[in-house]
Scaffold this active site. Structure first.
Site, PDB file in Angstrom:
ATOM      1  N   SER A   1      -8.748  44.398  30.657  1.00  0.00           N
ATOM      2  CA  SER A   1      -9.646  43.417  31.276  1.00  0.00           C
ATOM      3  C   SER A   1      -9.995  43.868  32.679  1.00  0.00           C
ATOM      4  O   SER A   1      -9.121  44.022  33.535  1.00  0.00           O
ATOM      5  CB  SER A   1      -8.972  42.045  31.343  1.00  0.00           C
ATOM      6  OG  SER A   1      -9.692  41.239  32.257  1.00  0.00           O
TER       7      SER A   1
ATOM      8  N   HIS B   1     -12.768  44.796  28.164  1.00  0.00           N
ATOM      9  CA  HIS B   1     -12.783  43.332  28.058  1.00  0.00           C
ATOM     10  C   HIS B   1     -13.410  42.748  29.323  1.00  0.00           C
ATOM     11  O   HIS B   1     -12.927  42.976  30.440  1.00  0.00           O
ATOM     12  CB  HIS B   1     -11.356  42.824  27.847  1.00  0.00           C
ATOM     13  CG  HIS B   1     -11.257  41.357  27.585  1.00  0.00           C
ATOM     14  ND1 HIS B   1     -11.527  40.798  26.351  1.00  0.00           N
ATOM     15  CD2 HIS B   1     -10.930  40.333  28.398  1.00  0.00           C
ATOM     16  CE1 HIS B   1     -11.364  39.486  26.425  1.00  0.00           C
ATOM     17  NE2 HIS B   1     -11.007  39.173  27.658  1.00  0.00           N
TER      18      HIS B   1
ATOM     19  N   ASP C   1     -14.441  39.542  31.343  1.00  0.00           N
ATOM     20  CA  ASP C   1     -14.146  38.116  31.503  1.00  0.00           C
ATOM     21  C   ASP C   1     -15.202  37.445  32.368  1.00  0.00           C
ATOM     22  O   ASP C   1     -15.180  37.553  33.601  1.00  0.00           O
ATOM     23  CB  ASP C   1     -12.768  37.948  32.147  1.00  0.00           C
ATOM     24  CG  ASP C   1     -11.646  38.194  31.151  1.00  0.00           C
ATOM     25  OD1 ASP C   1     -11.695  37.607  30.061  1.00  0.00           O
ATOM     26  OD2 ASP C   1     -10.737  38.979  31.470  1.00  0.00           O
TER      27      ASP C   1
ATOM     28  N   MET D   1     -16.782  34.236  33.958  1.00  0.00           N
ATOM     29  CA  MET D   1     -16.339  32.886  34.353  1.00  0.00           C
ATOM     30  C   MET D   1     -17.370  32.240  35.263  1.00  0.00           C
ATOM     31  O   MET D   1     -17.889  32.882  36.178  1.00  0.00           O
ATOM     32  CB  MET D   1     -15.022  32.978  35.115  1.00  0.00           C
ATOM     33  CG  MET D   1     -13.929  33.678  34.346  1.00  0.00           C
ATOM     34  SD  MET D   1     -12.448  33.805  35.342  1.00  0.00           S
ATOM     35  CE  MET D   1     -11.335  34.555  34.167  1.00  0.00           C
TER      36      MET D   1
ATOM     37  N   HIS E   1     -16.138  38.174  26.936  1.00  0.00           N
ATOM     38  CA  HIS E   1     -15.435  36.902  26.710  1.00  0.00           C
ATOM     39  C   HIS E   1     -16.067  35.869  27.641  1.00  0.00           C
ATOM     40  O   HIS E   1     -15.805  35.890  28.841  1.00  0.00           O
ATOM     41  CB  HIS E   1     -13.942  37.140  26.999  1.00  0.00           C
ATOM     42  CG  HIS E   1     -13.110  35.900  26.999  1.00  0.00           C
ATOM     43  ND1 HIS E   1     -11.843  35.864  27.565  1.00  0.00           N
ATOM     44  CD2 HIS E   1     -13.342  34.656  26.509  1.00  0.00           C
ATOM     45  CE1 HIS E   1     -11.349  34.652  27.410  1.00  0.00           C
ATOM     46  NE2 HIS E   1     -12.226  33.896  26.784  1.00  0.00           N
TER      47      HIS E   1
ATOM     48  N   MET F   1      -6.216  32.709  22.976  1.00  0.00           N
ATOM     49  CA  MET F   1      -5.758  32.756  24.368  1.00  0.00           C
ATOM     50  C   MET F   1      -4.251  32.503  24.394  1.00  0.00           C
ATOM     51  O   MET F   1      -3.760  31.545  23.787  1.00  0.00           O
ATOM     52  CB  MET F   1      -6.454  31.678  25.214  1.00  0.00           C
ATOM     53  CG  MET F   1      -7.938  31.875  25.452  1.00  0.00           C
ATOM     54  SD  MET F   1      -8.410  33.484  26.112  1.00  0.00           S
ATOM     55  CE  MET F   1      -7.481  33.541  27.647  1.00  0.00           C
TER      56      MET F   1
HETATM   57  C1  DX5 Z   1      -7.992  34.939  31.507  1.00  0.00           C
HETATM   58  C2  DX5 Z   1      -8.752  36.131  30.996  1.00  0.00           C
HETATM   59  C3  DX5 Z   1      -7.872  37.285  30.616  1.00  0.00           C
HETATM   60  C4  DX5 Z   1      -7.092  37.849  31.762  1.00  0.00           C
HETATM   61  C5  DX5 Z   1      -6.101  38.848  31.278  1.00  0.00           C
HETATM   62  O1  DX5 Z   1      -8.880  33.924  31.800  1.00  0.00           O
HETATM   63  O2  DX5 Z   1      -9.470  35.774  29.841  1.00  0.00           O
HETATM   64  O3  DX5 Z   1      -8.625  38.291  29.966  1.00  0.00           O
HETATM   65  O4  DX5 Z   1      -7.880  38.416  32.731  1.00  0.00           O
HETATM   66  O5  DX5 Z   1      -5.351  39.260  32.385  1.00  0.00           O
HETATM   67  P1  DX5 Z   1      -3.780  39.490  32.283  1.00  0.00           P
HETATM   68  O6  DX5 Z   1      -3.553  40.540  31.235  1.00  0.00           O
HETATM   69  O7  DX5 Z   1      -3.410  39.916  33.648  1.00  0.00           O
HETATM   70  O8  DX5 Z   1      -3.158  38.175  31.866  1.00  0.00           O
HETATM   71 ZN    ZN Z   2     -10.411  37.358  28.514  1.00  0.00          ZN
END
Ligand code: DX5
Ligand code: ZN
Length: 218
Positions: free
Chosen positions: A9, A34, A36, A38, A67, A139
């Site tokens: 990620s 990946h 992320d 937000m 994601h 998740m």
């Molecule tokens: C959380 C994200 C994850 C996160 C993973 O909201 O969807 O992808 O960044 O990070 P780690 O592996 O550090 O938990």
């Molecule tokens: Zn994620």
């Protein structure tokens, strides 16, 4: 046995040189990147949008795995498709009864689609779309931030999700996201996950290639 894929990620990467970070992590063995996304509304954090993805796209041939942690994802899906996402994953919690049509919208843009559920959402909730998706994402932390602690209660859900996937006879990936470490990766694989997201575990290590290899091969 389904192939194990590692999905670092980029939330834990250095944002000031993202192209370079993505190129390096790909060389280090990442199968998926990946992404992320937000919006500060679906989750209490703001990360990045389609522009960063589009401008990073030429730096890697790995699968771009977006994601989306955003409300009303249908308003932005065309932009993420255009940015070069190979797979777009949307939350059941953000789509509600529009999940099926949202997944279809992604497919109609020629992109693979995935559904994702939070730790407190039951696997049964997405059973009606299992035939429609290329990937199911579970998740293992509440979304919003990297570096959180894995919630072990999710392990039985992984087993349940794998059974649901097997019942379709289709090759659907099962991705796990949140708090994955060298210590717990074996348990999530044994439970049936085959795409492993890892943010802080990969990016906080100086030798990222070794961590990726370890996560894949253990
Ligand atoms: C959380 C994200 C994850 C996160 C993973 O909201 O969807 O992808 O960044 O990070 P780690 O592996 O550090 O938990
Ligand atoms: Zn994620």
């Amino acid at each position: 046995m389904t192939k194990i894929k590692i999905a670092p990620s980029i939330l834990s990467a250095n944002f000031s040189r993202m192209g370079e970070e993505i190129a390096k992590i790909t060389e280090n063995g990442a199968d998926f990147i990946h992404l992320d996304v937000m919006d500060g509304s679906f989750v209490r954090n703001i990360s990045f949008g389609p522009k960063l993805i589009k401008e990073s796209r030429p730096y890697s041939k790995a699968v771009f795995d977006a994601h989306l942690m955003i409300v009303n994802p249908w308003n932005y899906i065309p932009q993420f498709a255009d940015a070069g996402a190979d797979i777009i994953t949307v939350h059941y919690e953000a789509c509600g009864d529009k999940l099926k049509e949202t997944l279809k919208m992604i497919k109609d843009l020629g992109v693979k689609c995935g559904a994702v559920i939070n730790p407190n959402t039951e696997v049964d909730k997405i059973a009606n779309v299992i035939e429609d998706i290329d990937m199911l994402l579970l998740m293992s932390v509440y979304p919003g931030f990297g570096g959180q602690k894995f919630i072990p209660e999710v392990l039985p859900k992984i087993e349940q999700a794998r059974k649901l996937i097997e019942s379709t006879g289709k090759d659907i990936d099962l991705e796990i996201d949140g708090g994955i470490t060298k210590e717990n990766v074996r348990a999530v694989k044994d439970a049936g996950a085959n795409v492993i997201v890892a943010g802080s575990t990969v990016f906080n290590e100086p030798d990222r290639a070794s961590v990726i290899k370890y996560l894949r091969e253990i």
